[in-house]
Write a protein that holds these residues in place. Structure first.
Motif, PDB file in Angstrom:
ATOM      1  N   ARG A  70       0.825  -1.209   0.000  1.00  0.00           N
ATOM      2  CA  ARG A  70       0.000   0.000   0.000  1.00  0.00           C
ATOM      3  C   ARG A  70       0.860   1.261   0.000  1.00  0.00           C
ATOM      4  NH1 ARG A  70      -4.244   0.897  -1.997  1.00  0.00           N
ATOM      5  NH2 ARG A  70      -4.626   2.601  -0.570  1.00  0.00           N
ATOM      6  N   HIS A  73       1.946   1.868  -3.437  1.00  0.00           N
ATOM      7  CA  HIS A  73       0.809   2.301  -4.242  1.00  0.00           C
ATOM      8  C   HIS A  73       0.467   3.774  -3.987  1.00  0.00           C
ATOM      9  CE1 HIS A  73      -2.861   1.999  -6.561  1.00  0.00           C
ATOM     10  NE2 HIS A  73      -3.478   2.599  -5.568  1.00  0.00           N
ATOM     11  N   VAL A  74       0.430   4.160  -2.730  1.00  0.00           N
ATOM     12  CA  VAL A  74       0.027   5.521  -2.368  1.00  0.00           C
ATOM     13  C   VAL A  74       1.047   6.559  -2.836  1.00  0.00           C
ATOM     14  CG1 VAL A  74      -0.302   7.066  -0.379  1.00  0.00           C
ATOM     15  CG2 VAL A  74      -1.503   4.872  -0.475  1.00  0.00           C
ATOM     16  N   ARG A 112      -4.805   7.248   3.685  1.00  0.00           N
ATOM     17  CA  ARG A 112      -4.737   6.781   2.291  1.00  0.00           C
ATOM     18  C   ARG A 112      -4.185   5.359   2.205  1.00  0.00           C
ATOM     19  NH1 ARG A 112      -1.926  10.380  -1.775  1.00  0.00           N
ATOM     20  NH2 ARG A 112      -2.706   8.724  -3.114  1.00  0.00           N
ATOM     21  N   ASP A 115      -6.903   2.973   3.299  1.00  0.00           N
ATOM     22  CA  ASP A 115      -8.060   2.977   2.406  1.00  0.00           C
ATOM     23  C   ASP A 115      -7.766   2.063   1.217  1.00  0.00           C
ATOM     24  OD1 ASP A 115     -10.353   3.526   0.965  1.00  0.00           O
ATOM     25  OD2 ASP A 115      -9.750   5.581   0.436  1.00  0.00           O
ATOM     26  N   ASN A 118      -9.378   2.715  -2.111  1.00  0.00           N
ATOM     27  CA  ASN A 118      -9.181   4.087  -2.615  1.00  0.00           C
ATOM     28  C   ASN A 118     -10.477   4.853  -2.841  1.00  0.00           C
ATOM     29  OD1 ASN A 118      -6.282   3.702  -2.855  1.00  0.00           O
ATOM     30  ND2 ASN A 118      -6.737   2.471  -4.668  1.00  0.00           N
ATOM     31  N   ASP A 119     -11.471   4.626  -1.978  1.00  0.00           N
ATOM     32  CA  ASP A 119     -12.744   5.327  -2.170  1.00  0.00           C
ATOM     33  C   ASP A 119     -12.934   6.520  -1.225  1.00  0.00           C
ATOM     34  OD1 ASP A 119     -13.215   4.007   0.223  1.00  0.00           O
ATOM     35  OD2 ASP A 119     -15.055   2.998  -0.460  1.00  0.00           O
ATOM     36  N   ASP A 126     -12.205  -2.261   4.391  1.00  0.00           N
ATOM     37  CA  ASP A 126     -10.894  -1.661   4.655  1.00  0.00           C
ATOM     38  C   ASP A 126     -10.420  -2.023   6.057  1.00  0.00           C
ATOM     39  OD1 ASP A 126     -10.600  -0.214   2.184  1.00  0.00           O
ATOM     40  OD2 ASP A 126     -11.961   1.322   2.955  1.00  0.00           O
TER      41      ASP A 126
END
Length: 190
Positions: A70, A73-74, A112, A115, A118-119, A126
């Motif tokens: 994550r 990704h973030v 973030r 999450d 990602n919503d 989550d």
């Protein structure tokens, strides 16, 4: 061939200092560590190169982090959506995880990272993924369905101020503000 400093133009180094929570020395160390992740032929152009996610995940500072996927990704701005990182992505990540970053910045990025879909809200899915990351993925460490449901219910009772069944950023930041250890534990030191 000079040191790391000669490979980052002085004006860019100053800009990085202004835009991050990192000192000049921390930026130069980050550049050195980032360059070490690149193939030999790309080392000279580290400022414009991208490091694959697989290489970023090899960093000892991330290797044991249950949120390593994550985090990549973030902080990745890859248009290919492969979670690779540019030097600026890498600096952003280190800046947020530095001791100098504010609690608001740290909590925004923690939100973030947590999450997973990602919503913009932390819902039951989550929270379940968050708990699974924290408790480990092995069969022996997984919570039973009843334990998971009770834990999620407790989290929502404590955090869901507007009682809509989810945790938004403001609610998350409110909870984090009451946790004095959060900022000091949300860090990566190179």
């Amino acid at each position: 061939m000079g040191g790391s400093a000669s490979l980052i133009p002085r004006d860019l180094l100053s800009e990085y200092q202004e835009l991050t929570f990192l000192s000049k020395q921390e930026i130069l160390l980050a550049y050195k560590r980032f360059s070490e992740l690149l193939p030999k032929e790309e080392k000279e152009n580290a400022c414009s190169a991208r490091v694959p996610k697989s290489q970023i995940l090899m960093l000892p500072e991330l290797r044991a982090n249950p949120f390593q996927q994550r985090i990549c990704h973030v902080f990745s701005t890859s248009e290919a959506e492969d979670d690779s990182m540019s030097f600026e992505d890498f600096l952003d990540m280190l800046s947020v995880f530095s001791d100098s970053a504010t609690s608001d910045v740290k909590s925004y990025y923690a939100f973030r990272i947590f999450d997973f879909d990602n919503d913009g809200i932390l819902d039951r899915k989550d929270l379940e993924q968050l708990v699974n990351c924290l408790t480990g993925q092995g069969e022996g460490s997984r919570l039973s369905s009843a334990e998971m449901e009770q834990l999620i219910q407790n989290i929502l009772e404590e955090s869901d101020i507007d009682k809509d069944g989810t945790i938004n950023l403001a609610e998350f930041q409110h909870v984090v503000s009451r946790s004095p250890d959060f900022a000091s534990s949300f860090k990566i030191v190179l």
